[in-house]
Design a protein around this motif. Structure first.
Motif, short mmCIF file in Angstrom:
data_model
loop_
_atom_site.label_atom_id
_atom_site.label_comp_id
_atom_site.label_asym_id
_atom_site.label_seq_id
_atom_site.Cartn_x
_atom_site.Cartn_y
_atom_site.Cartn_z
N SER A 62 3.25 2.05 -9.57
CA SER A 62 4.65 2.37 -9.83
C SER A 62 4.90 2.89 -11.24
CB SER A 62 5.52 1.14 -9.55
OG SER A 62 5.13 0.04 -10.37
N ARG A 63 4.28 2.29 -12.25
CA ARG A 63 4.55 2.72 -13.62
C ARG A 63 3.94 4.09 -13.89
NH1 ARG A 63 6.66 -1.25 -12.12
NH2 ARG A 63 7.32 -3.04 -13.37
N GLN A 64 2.86 4.39 -13.21
CA GLN A 64 2.24 5.70 -13.38
C GLN A 64 3.03 6.76 -12.61
OE1 GLN A 64 -2.13 5.99 -14.05
NE2 GLN A 64 -2.13 6.86 -12.00
N ILE A 65 3.55 6.38 -11.43
CA ILE A 65 4.35 7.30 -10.62
C ILE A 65 5.65 7.66 -11.34
CG2 ILE A 65 5.73 7.41 -8.50
CD1 ILE A 65 3.44 5.90 -7.10
N LEU A 66 6.18 6.72 -12.11
CA LEU A 66 7.42 6.99 -12.87
C LEU A 66 7.22 8.07 -13.93
CD1 LEU A 66 8.80 3.37 -13.38
CD2 LEU A 66 9.90 5.22 -12.09
N PHE A 67 5.99 8.25 -14.39
CA PHE A 67 5.73 9.30 -15.37
C PHE A 67 5.92 10.65 -14.68
CE2 PHE A 67 2.57 12.16 -17.47
CZ PHE A 67 3.23 12.27 -18.69
N ARG A 68 6.80 11.48 -15.23
CA ARG A 68 7.20 12.70 -14.52
C ARG A 68 6.05 13.70 -14.35
NH1 ARG A 68 11.22 15.73 -18.86
NH2 ARG A 68 9.68 16.07 -20.53
N GLY A 69 5.03 13.58 -15.16
CA GLY A 69 3.88 14.48 -15.00
C GLY A 69 3.03 14.16 -13.79
N ILE A 70 3.24 12.97 -13.19
CA ILE A 70 2.43 12.56 -12.04
C ILE A 70 3.29 12.43 -10.79
CG2 ILE A 70 0.94 10.74 -11.10
CD1 ILE A 70 -0.14 10.29 -13.89
N GLY A 71 4.17 11.44 -10.73
CA GLY A 71 5.01 11.26 -9.55
C GLY A 71 4.23 10.81 -8.33
N THR A 72 4.91 10.65 -7.22
CA THR A 72 4.27 10.18 -6.00
C THR A 72 3.24 11.17 -5.48
OG1 THR A 72 6.27 8.95 -5.38
CG2 THR A 72 4.69 9.39 -3.64
N GLU A 73 3.60 12.45 -5.46
CA GLU A 73 2.67 13.46 -4.96
C GLU A 73 1.42 13.53 -5.83
OE1 GLU A 73 2.42 18.29 -4.10
OE2 GLU A 73 4.37 17.33 -4.45
N GLY A 74 1.63 13.44 -7.14
CA GLY A 74 0.48 13.46 -8.04
C GLY A 74 -0.43 12.27 -7.84
N GLN A 75 0.17 11.09 -7.61
CA GLN A 75 -0.64 9.90 -7.38
C GLN A 75 -1.48 10.05 -6.10
OE1 GLN A 75 -0.72 7.28 -9.71
NE2 GLN A 75 -2.56 6.88 -8.50
N GLN A 76 -0.91 10.69 -5.11
CA GLN A 76 -1.66 10.94 -3.89
C GLN A 76 -2.81 11.91 -4.14
OE1 GLN A 76 1.57 12.23 -1.42
NE2 GLN A 76 2.13 10.15 -0.79
N ARG A 77 -2.59 12.86 -5.02
CA ARG A 77 -3.67 13.78 -5.39
C ARG A 77 -4.81 13.02 -6.08
NH1 ARG A 77 -3.00 19.35 -5.57
NH2 ARG A 77 -0.96 20.10 -4.87
N LEU A 78 -4.45 12.10 -6.94
CA LEU A 78 -5.47 11.29 -7.61
C LEU A 78 -6.26 10.47 -6.59
CD1 LEU A 78 -3.63 9.96 -10.80
CD2 LEU A 78 -5.10 11.96 -10.57
N ALA A 79 -5.55 9.93 -5.59
CA ALA A 79 -6.21 9.13 -4.57
C ALA A 79 -7.21 9.94 -3.76
CB ALA A 79 -5.17 8.50 -3.65
N ALA A 80 -6.98 11.26 -3.67
CA ALA A 80 -7.89 12.13 -2.94
C ALA A 80 -8.98 12.71 -3.84
CB ALA A 80 -7.11 13.27 -2.29
N GLY A 81 -8.91 12.41 -5.14
CA GLY A 81 -9.83 13.00 -6.10
C GLY A 81 -11.21 12.36 -6.10
N ARG A 82 -12.20 13.15 -6.52
CA ARG A 82 -13.60 12.70 -6.58
C ARG A 82 -14.17 13.07 -7.93
NH1 ARG A 82 -15.80 11.57 -1.69
NH2 ARG A 82 -17.88 12.15 -2.40
#
Length: 394
Positions: A62-82
């Motif tokens: 949640s605290r990382q998603i609140l950062f506007r450079g990441i957001g929910t979509e960005g967090q999902q991208r990180l989850a798919a990252g390798r």
């Protein structure tokens, strides 16, 4: 193929560490940290799904998603990252910890070494117990990451990255991070990354000084553009100049942030640094050298002459620092139980499933399942080779 389960006793634990070995031929040790209850293990040891509920996912980050450079979509991208982290010493362990907590979906940690007491001052993922057991750093790191984030996959490869295996070790990775301690391996990573158009980040720290460089093949300067040849003369190392853990964590934090930008892409990628950046945390001096464009005539990214990837001039025996020599042996499966029985008449021996240690004063030999060895107590390659041939085989 056999699966040896290393830790499943705690029913409340959401992750397990699985050791895979093939029956036909010795393979470098591979550890996977996988979420439990995500489907059967495939033959390669990969989970079919990671099944984190959306609400739990968003609460964790949640605290990382609140950062506007990441957001929910960005967090999902990180989850798919390798991401592959090559070397899990001071810089590598800090990178692994930061990116594991940030929620990068797959971390592949590659390291040839084992934990020692002298590592604990700066290598943040390890504990005294790891040093006492001489655990391979990649294995110890995977276990620690599983304890604080059971919803990502961690692959621990106890291997030395060499031309023969680099394709298998780095395939399917989105980003490669440098946690190594030598330019020989860094030039090899650079050749692989440039040839395959994979972004990678050079990072190093020694004394109170840290340095890092983003390398975007085809867009920015590569390592060979900045350093056409291996640095000559007296080169500082952690063994000769020491190291501050604050310098390590500074450069790792910067490199990890740049890796996150690479995984996010889009607007985040516009903020990628295009300089060789350095900082001395003791004197507070900083410097930057532009690396925005490839150097004309560069051996690697200009002429595409990948000499390190071809293995040209690569020594069979390499120095590891700390008064030791590494001996590279391949296709030599080691049965630790049989080897212990053979060596007990000649000195003190102990082993676990990852390494065998043999003490014969004034030397200490650490033997790995694939036949690789680190011999401590000498920097003379001839002595190291002689000891290996005498006690392991020629």
């Amino acid at each position: 193929m056999s699966l040896g389960l290393l830790s499943t006793s705690d029913e409340s634990r959401k992750a397990c560490v699985v050791c895979l070995r093939t029956a036909k031929a010795v393979q470098p040790l591979i550890i996977k940290v996988l979420p439990v209850g995500t489907g059967d293990l495939l033959e390669a040891g990969v989970a079919k799904g990671q099944g984190v509920e959306k609400q739990e996912f968003e609460e964790r980050y949640s605290r990382q998603i609140l950062f506007r450079g990441i957001g929910t979509e960005g967090q999902q991208r990180l989850a798919a990252g390798r991401i592959a982290i090559v070397g899990c010493g001071a810089t590598g362990s800090a990178l692994a910890s930061l990116l594991g907590r940030a929620g990068v979906g797959t971390l592949r940690i590659i390291d040839r070494d084992y934990v020692e007491a002298s590592n604990l001052q700066r290598q943040s993922l390890f504990e005294e117990k790891d040093a006492a057991e001489s655990l391979p750093k990649a294995v110890a790191a995977a276990r620690k990451i599983a304890a604080f984030n059971s919803e990502i996959a961690v692959e621990a490869r106890v291997e030395d990255v060499v031309p023969r295996n680099i394709n298998a070790l780095l395939e399917a990775m989105n980003v490669i991070l440098d946690g190594t301690d030598n330019f020989e391996t860094r030039y090899l990573l650079n050749d692989y990354a440039v040839k395959n158009s994979v972004p990678w980040i050079y990072a190093a720290a020694v004394g109170s000084y840290g340095v890092t460089l983003n390398i975007l093949p085809g867009k920015t300067a590569c390592l060979a553009c900045i350093f056409p040849d291996t640095p000559q003369g007296m080169v500082e190392t952690c063994e000769t100049s020491g190291i501050l853990n604050t310098a390590v964590n500074l450069v790792a934090s910067i490199a990890a942030t740049e890796a996150v930008k690479l995984l996010l892409g889009g607007a985040a990628a516009e903020h990628l640094r295009k300089t060789l950046w350095s900082c001395d945390v003791w004197t507070n001096e900083q410097a930057e050298i532009t690396a925005a464009n490839p150097r004309p005539g560069c051996r690697a990214c200009g002429e595409r002459d990948f000499v390190h990837l071809a293995g040209e001039g690569r020594p069979h025996i390499t120095m590891c620092g700390r008064n030791s020599v590494q001996i590279h042996e391949r296709a030599r499966p080691i049965d630790f139980l049989q080897m212990q029985q053979r060596l007990e008449a000649h000195g003190r021996v102990r082993h676990n499933e990852f390494v065998l240690k043999f003490w014969r004063e004034p030397y200490e030999m650490t033997l790995f399942p694939d036949g690789r060895a680190i011999i401590k107590g000498t920097t003379d390659a001839g002595i190291a080779r002689s000891l290996y041939a005498r006690f392991v085989g020629s």
